[in-house]
Design an enzyme around this catalytic site. Structure first.
Site, PDB file in Angstrom:
ATOM      1  N   GLU A 189      -5.522  -9.153  -6.571  1.00  0.00           N
ATOM      2  CA  GLU A 189      -6.925  -8.800  -6.280  1.00  0.00           C
ATOM      3  C   GLU A 189      -7.330  -7.536  -7.058  1.00  0.00           C
ATOM      4  O   GLU A 189      -6.521  -6.600  -7.180  1.00  0.00           O
ATOM      5  CB  GLU A 189      -6.997  -8.530  -4.766  1.00  0.00           C
ATOM      6  CG  GLU A 189      -8.353  -8.172  -4.218  1.00  0.00           C
ATOM      7  CD  GLU A 189      -8.292  -7.877  -2.708  1.00  0.00           C
ATOM      8  OE1 GLU A 189      -7.169  -7.876  -2.126  1.00  0.00           O
ATOM      9  OE2 GLU A 189      -9.361  -7.655  -2.110  1.00  0.00           O
TER      10      GLU A 189
ATOM     11  N   LYS B 282     -15.034 -13.237  -2.634  1.00  0.00           N
ATOM     12  CA  LYS B 282     -14.363 -13.080  -1.331  1.00  0.00           C
ATOM     13  C   LYS B 282     -15.386 -13.067  -0.193  1.00  0.00           C
ATOM     14  O   LYS B 282     -16.334 -12.276  -0.214  1.00  0.00           O
ATOM     15  CB  LYS B 282     -13.587 -11.775  -1.350  1.00  0.00           C
ATOM     16  CG  LYS B 282     -12.688 -11.515  -0.155  1.00  0.00           C
ATOM     17  CD  LYS B 282     -11.954 -10.164  -0.370  1.00  0.00           C
ATOM     18  CE  LYS B 282     -10.888  -9.907   0.674  1.00  0.00           C
ATOM     19  NZ  LYS B 282     -10.176  -8.624   0.396  1.00  0.00           N
TER      20      LYS B 282
ATOM     21  N   CYS C 265      -6.760 -12.298  -0.341  1.00  0.00           N
ATOM     22  CA  CYS C 265      -6.258 -11.275   0.601  1.00  0.00           C
ATOM     23  C   CYS C 265      -6.601 -11.570   2.076  1.00  0.00           C
ATOM     24  O   CYS C 265      -6.019 -12.474   2.666  1.00  0.00           O
ATOM     25  CB  CYS C 265      -6.767  -9.909   0.176  1.00  0.00           C
ATOM     26  SG  CYS C 265      -5.909  -8.520   0.959  1.00  0.00           S
TER      27      CYS C 265
ATOM     28  N   VAL D 201      -2.236  -4.902   2.662  1.00  0.00           N
ATOM     29  CA  VAL D 201      -1.877  -3.568   3.166  1.00  0.00           C
ATOM     30  C   VAL D 201      -1.174  -3.742   4.519  1.00  0.00           C
ATOM     31  O   VAL D 201      -1.306  -4.790   5.160  1.00  0.00           O
ATOM     32  CB  VAL D 201      -3.135  -2.681   3.319  1.00  0.00           C
ATOM     33  CG1 VAL D 201      -3.831  -2.496   1.970  1.00  0.00           C
ATOM     34  CG2 VAL D 201      -4.111  -3.243   4.347  1.00  0.00           C
TER      35      VAL D 201
END
Lengths: 273, 273
Positions: free
Chosen positions: A42, A113, A146, A173
């Site tokens: 990304e 996205k 993501c 993350v």
């Protein structure tokens, strides 16, 4: 057989020249190893942790005429490969956290996205189209980005529209309560959704720490049974994960017993939406 | 804090007397260890692999007036517990692969499995109601049954209707390409869906081999982060898996960042159904 490569690397926020050049080097390496579909992380041309919208804006580009898409398209032509890569897109003055798909015959399409994560909401507009499935000579390619993998609806949307493989450029993350020694939940999500939809999943994550934000690596290629066939990669090393994907297994895998098919068995009328 | 127990055992096909008596013994044991919500496997009063519909029919009962529901309700009263257990239900002359929920104040409700697996389609009618969420004094309890966990839409339906914990009576069987040494994909599916919905999952599987069909065990209690807090159990031993579930964590866990909530971030208008 589709040879897939997921490139895991450490983009530098703000340094587009380095990021694109380094991506081209790694694309060349993957192509030299026989990869035909190459997935990159990304926002891998711009970096991720922007200080403000002005910075995000300064690193954005129109698609396909911007330099990054042009460079990736040229690489796709030169190496005869398909590339799915995360890019900071500008359309007029709106920004999108996008994935561009380009191939030997040129630019193919873009996915913006739809599920934005945290501060992305400050910089980007959410996409307003369903997750696309691109029908290419090498297969039907769905795209998620993501945090999209937290929404099984998005995997379903790809599968119901014919995807055999879902490319996932990502910057995962740590989630709340994530323990460092555990497999990231993102990988479990990809495994579960590969299995319950009968699709390959090819996730290319970034590594490194940017302005205090760490990323998880663990790039992985998963077959429709839900098992990783390559990776997960390390948490912190630049790596390319390679996998041979017989895409015909995607459709076949959906027949899970003599009388069951994971897409046909759905009971749409009984689901809350 | 809700104390949960998942009872893993080996019902005998056709021997309802043994199955119900053994379930009562294990319910008593779980209650004596402090369990308040006790989950038992799918079709645990009748067994699973019926030779024909006539056999399935002969082992079916109306709910709540049948002997099995009466016995479990009496046990729930006696031990002051809630019981979610798989049962072969007859309603007029139709059969359903059902889960009954009963508690200290009596019978609460029934869920009829909507996604039937393989030969179940020969014996049972599919349920025609959404996965229910039962609001009880000890928490909001959703129910899925076995193959339902392949449908993330069903977990979502529970979560969107307020479930804090999803009880899963099940008779998981090996899937195609399942390797014996791997964690069953069913457990990955439960982990992924616990995490992406912010719910506890309590799955009670059976063990043993019935008329050539093996079952997977691996009963497990999973917290909303997606991590098992108890189990998975063995593949082949009678066991009770215990877990302490702070149900307030379910709702809280759905806020996954300063700006993200896994249910509110959904983009219903962009999903294929």
């Amino acid at each position: 057989m589709l040879e897939v490569a997921c490139i895991q690397f450490d983009p530098r926020v703000g340094d587009k020249t380095y990021n694109v050049e380094h991506s081209l080097k790694l694309i060349g390496e993957a192509a030299s190893q026989g990869a035909k579909l190459i997935v990159l992380p990304e926002l891998c041309n711009s970096g991720y942790v922007f200080n403000d919208r002005e910075e995000a804006y300064s690193l954005s580009e129109p698609i396909p005429e911007g330099d990054t898409t042009q460079a990736w398209t040229e690489a796709a032509r030169k190496h005869d490969v398909y590339i799915a890569a995360g890019i900071n897109e500008r359309d007029n003055d709106k920004l999108y956290n996008s994935v561009v798909l380009t191939g030997p015959q040129g630019y193919i399409g873009t996915y913006r996205k739809v599920h934005l994560w945290n501060k992305e909401k400050l910089f980007f507009e959410p996409g307003d189209a369903k997750n696309p499935v691109f029908h290419t000579p090498v297969g039907r390619i769905g795209i998620l980005n993501c945090y999209d993998v937290w929404f099984p609806e998005s995997f379903r949307t790809c599968a119901l529209n014919g995807a055999e493989i879902v490319a996932v450029p990502t910057n995962w993350v740590p989630m709340p309560e994530q323990k460092k020694e555990d497999l990231p939940m993102a990988v479990h999500l990809c495994m579960a959704n590969a299995h319950s939809n009968g699709v390959f999943v090819a996730a290319a994550d970034r590594i490194g720490t940017e302005r205090g934000q760490s990323f998880l690596g663990h790039s992985v290629i998963i077959e429709p049974s839900g098992r990783p066939i390559s990776g997960p990669a390390s948490q912190d090393q630049e790596e390319i994960v390679y996998g041979s994907c017989d895409l015909s297994k995607a459709t076949l895998s959906r027949t899970v017993s003599e009388r069951n098919h994971v897409l046909h068995d759905r009971r749409e009328e009984l689901y809350e939406l």
